[in-house]
Motif scaffolding. Structure first.
Motif, short mmCIF file in Angstrom:
data_model
loop_
_atom_site.label_atom_id
_atom_site.label_comp_id
_atom_site.label_asym_id
_atom_site.label_seq_id
_atom_site.Cartn_x
_atom_site.Cartn_y
_atom_site.Cartn_z
N UNK A 1 0.96 -1.22 -0.02
CA UNK A 1 -0.04 -0.14 -0.03
C UNK A 1 0.81 1.13 -0.10
N UNK A 2 2.13 1.19 0.73
CA UNK A 2 2.77 2.42 0.74
C UNK A 2 3.57 2.54 -0.63
N UNK A 3 3.71 1.48 -1.57
CA UNK A 3 4.34 1.99 -2.70
C UNK A 3 3.26 2.57 -3.53
N UNK A 4 1.96 2.09 -3.62
CA UNK A 4 1.05 2.89 -4.15
C UNK A 4 0.83 4.31 -3.75
N UNK A 5 0.80 4.37 -2.36
CA UNK A 5 0.75 5.81 -1.74
C UNK A 5 1.81 6.67 -2.39
N UNK A 6 2.96 6.12 -2.38
CA UNK A 6 3.99 7.04 -2.94
C UNK A 6 3.82 7.49 -4.53
N UNK A 7 3.03 6.63 -5.05
CA UNK A 7 2.70 6.94 -6.66
C UNK A 7 1.72 8.02 -6.59
N UNK A 8 0.57 7.69 -5.77
CA UNK A 8 -0.52 8.74 -5.55
C UNK A 8 -0.10 10.30 -4.91
N UNK A 9 1.09 10.14 -4.13
CA UNK A 9 1.34 11.39 -3.61
C UNK A 9 2.19 12.07 -4.40
N UNK A 10 2.64 11.63 -5.61
CA UNK A 10 3.56 12.28 -6.38
C UNK A 10 2.86 13.12 -7.61
N UNK A 11 1.61 12.97 -7.60
CA UNK A 11 0.87 13.79 -8.34
C UNK A 11 0.49 15.18 -7.80
N UNK A 12 0.99 16.18 -8.49
CA UNK A 12 0.62 17.66 -8.15
C UNK A 12 -0.85 18.11 -7.55
N UNK A 13 -1.59 17.23 -8.20
CA UNK A 13 -3.13 17.64 -7.74
C UNK A 13 -3.32 16.81 -6.49
N UNK A 14 -2.65 15.92 -6.13
CA UNK A 14 -2.95 15.17 -4.81
C UNK A 14 -3.04 16.07 -3.61
N UNK A 15 -4.14 16.20 -2.88
CA UNK A 15 -4.20 16.92 -1.57
C UNK A 15 -2.88 16.50 -0.57
N UNK A 16 -2.15 15.64 -0.88
CA UNK A 16 -0.89 15.34 -0.03
C UNK A 16 0.35 15.51 -0.53
N UNK A 17 0.38 16.20 -1.77
CA UNK A 17 1.60 16.47 -2.44
C UNK A 17 2.45 17.43 -1.65
N UNK A 18 3.65 16.87 -1.50
CA UNK A 18 4.67 17.55 -0.95
C UNK A 18 4.59 17.50 0.51
N UNK A 19 3.45 16.77 1.17
CA UNK A 19 3.57 16.42 2.63
C UNK A 19 4.21 15.58 3.33
N UNK A 20 4.54 15.42 4.45
CA UNK A 20 5.29 14.31 5.16
C UNK A 20 4.51 13.11 5.12
N UNK A 21 4.82 12.14 4.19
CA UNK A 21 3.89 10.91 4.47
C UNK A 21 4.05 9.86 5.65
#
Length: 212
Positions: free
Chosen positions: A36-56
């Motif tokens: 799940x963390x691997x998928x989260x890293x991909x999702x979080x890399x999208x600039x439109x994601x609400x967690x883009x740039x946040x401390x995962x």
């Protein structure tokens, strides 16, 4: 043009092929596995994601990420117990069901007891499919949702969601068929998956066929 209800063609049988079509569905897993963390890293890399740039790491440790379980290949899935939990909820609307044993003897059980002990959903892993091309989805989108915990404290969580999802599985249960119409109507009022009180998990039953 005439049409018949999918529940009218037989009185009862012990196995059904089921397809649900959900407008949207939300994941509820806050314990993030390596897949799940691997998928989260991909999702979080999208600039439109609400967690883009946040401390995962902080978000994960604070249980502020809710996702779908992943298999060994990183594909999102719904575990069969989620369907069981939804059907168990229908006991509030359908308190008892008329059932049939191995010798076709008839008996009545509480719906909750029946779902817990006599009803089986397979497979254990139900994949999230695109109903248009039947491909299995891979990455959802994160949506910020405010939840209120049992102490009345609000917390923002980032919930993985998918739109337009088909779920295919089997149900094994010797329940009179006309009761399934009521059970599924109650299940639709409950919804499936997480964040149902926020409008997620609404579905329709698109397939209900005898498997045996």
């Amino acid at each position: 043009m005439t049409s018949s209800c999918v529940f009218d063609d037989h009185r009862f049988c012990n196995s059904h092929i089921v397809s649900l079509l959900a407008n949207n569905i939300a994941g509820g897993k806050s314990y993030i596995t390596p897949a799940m963390r691997m998928a989260l890293d991909v999702i979080a890399s999208d600039p439109e994601s609400p967690i883009f740039g946040k401390d995962l790491d902080t978000l994960v440790n604070n249980r502020q990420i809710n996702m779908f379980e992943r298999d060994a290949h990183g594909l999102p899935l719904l575990e069969n117990y989620v369907v069981m939990a939804m059907l168990r909820f229908t006991s509030k609307v359908v308190p008892t069901v008329r059932c049939y044993g191995s010798n076709n003897e008839e008996f009545v059980m509480s719906t909750e007891d029946y779902v817990n002990n006599e009803l089986y959903v397979t497979p254990e892993s139900i994949y999230l499919q695109n109903p248009d091309n039947h491909d299995i989805y891979k990455y959802g989108k994160l949506v910020a949702i405010d939840f209120i915990d049992g102490h009345g404290v609000s917390q923002t969580r980032f919930v993985e969601t998918f739109d337009n999802v088909q779920l295919n599985f089997n149900i094994d249960a010797m329940v009179e068929n006309d009761r399934w119409h009521v059970i599924w109507r109650a299940a639709r009022s409950c919804g499936i998956g997480a964040a149902r009180h926020h409008g997620y998990g609404n579905f329709i039953v698109t397939r209900w066929e005898r498997a045996n």
